[in-house]
Design an enzyme around this catalytic site. Structure first.
Site, PDB file in Angstrom:
ATOM      1  N   ASP A  21      34.784  63.964 108.626  1.00  0.00           N
ATOM      2  CA  ASP A  21      35.305  62.656 108.235  1.00  0.00           C
ATOM      3  C   ASP A  21      34.231  61.575 108.376  1.00  0.00           C
ATOM      4  O   ASP A  21      33.350  61.677 109.224  1.00  0.00           O
ATOM      5  CB  ASP A  21      36.520  62.320 109.135  1.00  0.00           C
ATOM      6  CG  ASP A  21      37.337  61.164 108.576  1.00  0.00           C
ATOM      7  OD1 ASP A  21      37.160  60.814 107.390  1.00  0.00           O
ATOM      8  OD2 ASP A  21      38.153  60.603 109.327  1.00  0.00           O
ATOM      9  N   ASN A  69      44.014  64.348  99.437  1.00  0.00           N
ATOM     10  CA  ASN A  69      42.832  63.800  98.755  1.00  0.00           C
ATOM     11  C   ASN A  69      43.015  63.692  97.242  1.00  0.00           C
ATOM     12  O   ASN A  69      42.298  62.951  96.562  1.00  0.00           O
ATOM     13  CB  ASN A  69      41.571  64.628  99.061  1.00  0.00           C
ATOM     14  CG  ASN A  69      41.038  64.429 100.470  1.00  0.00           C
ATOM     15  OD1 ASN A  69      40.389  65.316 101.028  1.00  0.00           O
ATOM     16  ND2 ASN A  69      41.306  63.273 101.064  1.00  0.00           N
TER      17      ASN A  69
END
Ligand code: FPP
Length: 248
Positions: A21, A69
């Site tokens: 991330d 996503n």
């Protein structure tokens, strides 16, 4: 003594999973677009894979693209898919040279056609490698996986392939996309977020969690060593008490 030398090779986690991330923030901090961050994230993928294989880790799972996503802007999704194809295309040779097997978990059929094709080819081309397995979680989310497993189990009960009494934790695990992969012992998340974000919820029941403020494109071999050292200094009790663990 270097960080690497401090690692006890007899007590390595068998499987490390990573929530990569911070690519977007890394790029934005430099006034660049998010894609620049993802491109630099690939360098960290390479370094981490190399470091894990050199140490003797058996499984490394990377959360590369979540079900959620798909809600990102189209240009970012397209760029990530392209990056995936390019990276897999470029790195298959290196994976073979280093005897690393590629696997993938997730709703792979939902990937862009080209990415899916390239991925399947790389999985096939590396299937005999046995030094380490690199698992890419793509279009993956834990809840998706669990619901899918439940549906398959119900279908199998309906068609008398299994009975309700057959279902236990082991059998349930065998219906997950990770059926051939042991549970991770160490889960790392970068970028200073303290969340699991729908990743391997069933499989991390007893995993040690490690959070680092480093943004993924800054993650290097030394960061992996630090996480492993931290893991090795913990006592894993699996619900038991300290004395029981020491006797075992
Ligand atoms: C999280 O950062 C990262 C991703 C969603 C994608 C990760 C992809 C790569 C590292 C490149 C391709 C990978 C492979 C395996 C070929 P973010 O975009 O959520 O960052 P932010 O939280 O700072 O916005």
């Amino acid at each position: 003594m270097s960080l690497k030398d401090k690692i006890d090779l007899k007590k390595l986690p068998n499987h490390i999973a990573i929530i990569m991330d911070g690519n977007g923030r890394w790029a934005e901090r430099q006034g660049k677009n998010r894609i620049f961050g993802h491109k630099n994230g690939v360098k960290s993928v390479r370094e981490t894979t190399e470091a894990a294989a050199e140490l003797g880790i058996n499984f490394l799972t990377l959360y590369a693209f979540s079900t959620e996503n798909w809600n990102r802007p189209k240009f970012e999704i397209d760029a990530l898919m392209r990056l995936l194809v390019q990276t897999i295309d470029k790195e298959t040779k290196t994976l073979n040279k280093n005897n690393i097997r590629l696997q993938a978990i997730g709703d792979l059929k939902s990937l862009h056609k080209n990415s899916y094709k390239q991925l399947m080819k790389a999985i096939k081309d590396t299937e005999k490698n046995d030094r380490m397995t690199l698992v890419l979680a793509l279009s993956y989310s834990s809840r998706w996986e669990i619901v899918k497993a439940v549906k398959t189990i119900i279908e199998q009960i309906k068609s008398n392939k299994i009975s309700i009494d057959d279902i236990d934790q082991k059998v349930f695990s065998s219906f997950l996309t990770t059926s051939s992969i042991p549970d991770p012992e160490l889960l790392i998340r970068t970028s200073g977020e303290y969340r699991i974000s729908n990743f391997l919820l069933w499989q991390i029941a007893y995993s040690e969690l490690y959070f680092t403020p480093k943004l993924w494109p800054d993650f290097r071999k030394e960061d992996l060593y630090e996480a492993i050292l931290n893991f090795q200094n913990r006592e894993r009790r699996f619900g038991m008490i300290s004395e029981q663990i020491k006797k075992a």
